[in-house]
Design an enzyme around this catalytic site. Structure first.
Site, PDB file in Angstrom:
ATOM      1  N   GLU A  96       0.819  -1.211   0.000  1.00  0.00           N
ATOM      2  CA  GLU A  96       0.000   0.000   0.000  1.00  0.00           C
ATOM      3  C   GLU A  96       0.857   1.268   0.000  1.00  0.00           C
ATOM      4  OE1 GLU A  96      -3.276   2.042   2.872  1.00  0.00           O
ATOM      5  OE2 GLU A  96      -2.648  -0.009   3.258  1.00  0.00           O
ATOM      6  N   ASP A  97       1.940   1.268   0.788  1.00  0.00           N
ATOM      7  CA  ASP A  97       2.686   2.519   0.987  1.00  0.00           C
ATOM      8  C   ASP A  97       3.972   2.622   0.167  1.00  0.00           C
ATOM      9  OD1 ASP A  97       0.758   3.098   2.753  1.00  0.00           O
ATOM     10  OD2 ASP A  97       1.902   2.587   4.550  1.00  0.00           O
TER      11      ASP A  97
END
Length: 754
Positions: A96-97
């Site tokens: 996600e990051d």
């Protein structure tokens, strides 16, 4: 410059030490657990995540990698999960990051871990989208992945627990959103999976951020009454210890103190004060059975021994040993009368039952080796219920959330079929729910039932132990009113599906009617035409307009033609509405008032609290759902027209808003100076006598100088009930008045309703 570099180096060295220590602690915990020792893959996952998150910090200022390590630590230590879950927890934010994809993870760590990480990424992706039900949509994805692999949800709960523990670094509006979401979704799931300890911590943390003052006050009272509780506990358990020693049982006895959140919930639901809650203390007896197969009998032997010491409450024996709760919880609960005249709950469980009660399904795997455990059935039933809900897509994600909550998190009852089979249903369900539970056909043609051989209607609520025979008829069809009294998700979704299908058919008929009528008058169907006609008939949605045409509640005529040709648009209202003088006046008047309301613009700062003062109070909307007055914990919510509504933080409507419209939540605070008056309602009950009403009004009007708005008292058989509406400045005044009222002789109960 050198000094700055030196500082950075020192900081980096300190960070590295902190990260290495945390990871070492995780490894030590893992090595002490009974799992197969796959240290290599965990170290590999840690190094990968550390590299991926390098240089990123959390809001609290610590390196980001500390969060995945903490989540993995919770998964390992508090849930007892193995290496796959620990790796997934370490990697849960990587996709996600950072720039890595799920494919990268699959290539390095294999399919299993990649699938779990992918599930976790889907859940958190898009939470902060501005769509109404982003949250609910994510929840849906979560359940979908979870029905494949339960570990996804377990790690998600660990993630949420760590976020709640570090919530202090977030701004207030984020705190309310996250705390509300936790109470609405994650705490019930943790409970449903039997993660009792984690559920309690999640609830208490949410409560602490939403109602800081009340939380502090309950914690203070708990520590203040601790000594007295310990005395009661020692006196109560001394004879029990002696009896168990004589029986030669290996045991420990613990005191279970009610959590601040559950004390507060009880105070709210039952309208009582802290001193009126009597089950704050419970006694837990945990024994080691001499033979594991004999543990159930041993539970009852201990219960019989207790009965020879104390009298037990005849209606309060809960046998969850033979009928485990859906989350696998097993124990025998009895309520005993202590020598001090106080009811105390005693929970009797074996060590295995105790571990399952605290750790939930995570503990089952430990006991599963070799012998078949029926608890897996429960988990599979639960997952199949989720699949059922997901199979029937519901247009509104909020309804979806509600139906999941209804089904998965309520306590259950046992009902018997005519042949004596046991069916488990959520508490509070009706005959119709039972019919749909067995088969959709039975449900849609159900006309009534025989419960314990007596005829009852469809809306009859079932009790545990009822024997139910469903009566059907082929001429019976699904009725719209049914939706109001069914409570299970399955029944609701099936009824809605049938009704939606029927209404689509009626709408098609309506559309055809409109087409024919327009063709007859040389016109064509267009959105503008439908808009004009819907407006003219005061109907908001096109679908409803077509439905009304299909059901022939609207018949098109000359007036409709005039509207389409732009003639005669004076009245705008048709039918009976034009004869009711005040219906249209209200509309005009409202428009004149609205400019005073605050409208949120683009440059509005959502992080700042809305301060409500005497001057600004008119700029906010106060809905009727919870009636906040100064002194209540409140929050703001930006509605669809960008105006701000003010709700109590504990309002049931607000809890839904926090879950599904997180980004629109604002912090709000009162800054009032006892100038404006607000309505509050107090209910009083007691023993009727002459002059009671005079005493009550004396306390409120003369001694407190508060204006009474409305009083209603009724007396029956020597008992009176009353409700008093008063005008006060804030909640503090209500508390003082209630304190004074409690001192009136014969007045037994005082509670505030609004």
């Amino acid at each position: 410059m050198d000094e700055l570099e030196q500082k950075n180096k020192e900081r980096e060295a300190a960070d590295n030490k902190m990260i290495n220590d945390a990871f070492q602690h995780l490894l030590d915990t893992y090595l002490a657990s009974p799992h197969r020792k796959k240290v290599d893959i965990i170290t590999k996952a840690f190094n990968f995540a550390r590299q991926a998150h390098k240089g990123v910090r959390r809001l609290s200022g610590e390196p980001y990698i500390m969060h995945p390590i903490a989540v993995a630590q919770i998964a390992c230590e508090e849930m007892g999960l193995g290496s796959t879950s620990i790796c997934a927890a370490l990697l849960h934010d990587v996709v996600e990051d950072t720039d890595y994809t799920t494919e990268d993870i699959e290539n390095i760590f294999g399919e299993k871990i990649a699938k779990i990480v992918d599930g976790l990424t889907k859940i958190s992706g898009g939470i902060f989208g501005d769509h109404a039900s982003a949250q609910a949509e994510n929840f849906k994805k979560l359940l979908l992945t979870m029905s494949d692999d339960i570990r996804v949800i377990l790690i998600k709960i660990c993630d949420r627990l760590h976020n709640m523990r570090t919530l202090a670094s977030q701004p207030a509006n984020k705190q309310y959103k996250i705390a509300g979401e936790t109470l609405y979704i994650y705490a019930p799931i943790a409970n449903r999976l039997g993660l009792n300890k984690i559920k309690t911590e999640l609830e208490d943390l949410s409560f602490r951020y939403e109602h800081p003052e009340e939380y502090a006050s309950i914690v203070n009272k708990l520590s203040f009454t601790e000594e007295q509780r310990n005395r009661v506990f020692d006196d109560f358990t001394a004879p029990i210890r002696k009896a168990l020693d004589d029986m030669g049982i290996e045991y420990t006895i613990k005191a279970r103190v009610k959590s601040p959140y559950s004390i507060w919930s009880k105070m709210q639901n039952k309208h009582v004060t802290f001193d009126e809650i009597y089950d704050i203390l419970a006694v837990r007896i945990i024994f080691k059975p001499s033979d594991p197969k004999d543990e159930i009998n041993e539970c009852f032997r201990i219960y019989v021994a207790l009965n020879q010491i104390y009298k037990s409450h005849p209606d309060r024996l809960r046998d969850w040993v033979n009928h485990p709760k859906a989350n696998g919880y097993q124990a025998l609960h009895a309520t005993m009368m202590s020598r001090q005249g106080q009811w105390i709950e005693v929970q009797i469980r074996s060590q295995r039952m105790d571990e399952i009660a605290e750790q939930g399904f995570a503990a089952h795997w430990k006991y599963k080796e070799g012998e078949y455990s029926h608890d897996d059935d429960e988990l599979n039933n639960w997952l199949s219920t989720i699949k059922e809900i997901l199979d029937d897509p519901q247009p509104d994600a909020m309804d979806f959330l509600d139906s999941v909550k209804l089904n998965l998190f309520s306590s259950e009852i046992f009902v018997f079929t005519p042949k004596g089979e046991v069916k488990t249903l959520p508490a509070g369900c009706t005959v119709l729910d039972f019919a749909f539970q067995i088969h959709t056909f039975l449900g849609s043609h159900c006309i009534g039932a025989k419960v314990n051989h007596k005829l009852v209607p469809l809306s009859h609520k079932l009790q545990s132990g009822d024997q139910v025979e469903i009566l059907t008829s082929n001429s019976q069809h699904v009725q719209p009113a049914w939706i109001n009294f069914v409570s299970t998700a399955k029944a609701k979704s099936k009824i809605q599906a049938v009704l939606r299908r029927e209404s689509r058919e009626i709408q098609k008929k309506g559309e055809k009617t409109l087409n024919d009528w327009l063709a007859k008058n040389d016109m064509e169907l267009s959105t503008a035409v439908v808009d004009k006609l819907s407006d003219f008939h005061d109907i908001a949605k096109h679908e409803d307009f077509f439905e009304a045409l299909g059901e022939r509640t609207i018949i098109l005529g000359d007036k409709d033609l005039d509207v389409l040709h732009g003639k005669k648009k004076d009245s705008g209202s048709t039918g009976w509405r034009k004869f009711v003088p005040f219906l249209n006046k209200g509309k005009k008047k409202k428009d004149d008032d609205t400019p005073q309301l605050l409208v949120v613009g683009k440059d509005f700062d959502k992080k700042k609290p809305c301060i409500i003062t005497e001057e600004t109070i008119g700029m906010y909307i106060f809905p009727d759902c919870c009636h906040p007055i100064p002194g209540d914990d409140i929050l703001g919510f930006i509605d669809g027209k960008n105006r701000i509504e003010i709700h109590k933080r504990s309002c049931p409507v607000a809890s839904k808003l926090k879950t599904s419209f997180g980004p629109r939540i604002l912090d709000a605070k009162w800054d009032m100076h006892k100038q404006l008056f607000f309505d509050a309602t107090i209910e009083v009950n007691g023993i009727d006598r002459k002059g009671m009403l005079r005493d009550v009004s004396e306390v409120i009007s003369n001694k407190m100088n508060v204006n009474i708005h409305k009083v209603a008292f009724t007396a029956d058989e020597g008992i009176f009930k009353g409700s008093i509406e008063i005008r006060v400045h804030d909640r503090e005044e209500v508390k003082v008045i209630m304190g004074r009222l409690k001192k009136i002789p014969d007045l037994q109960e005082v509670k505030q309703i609004l």
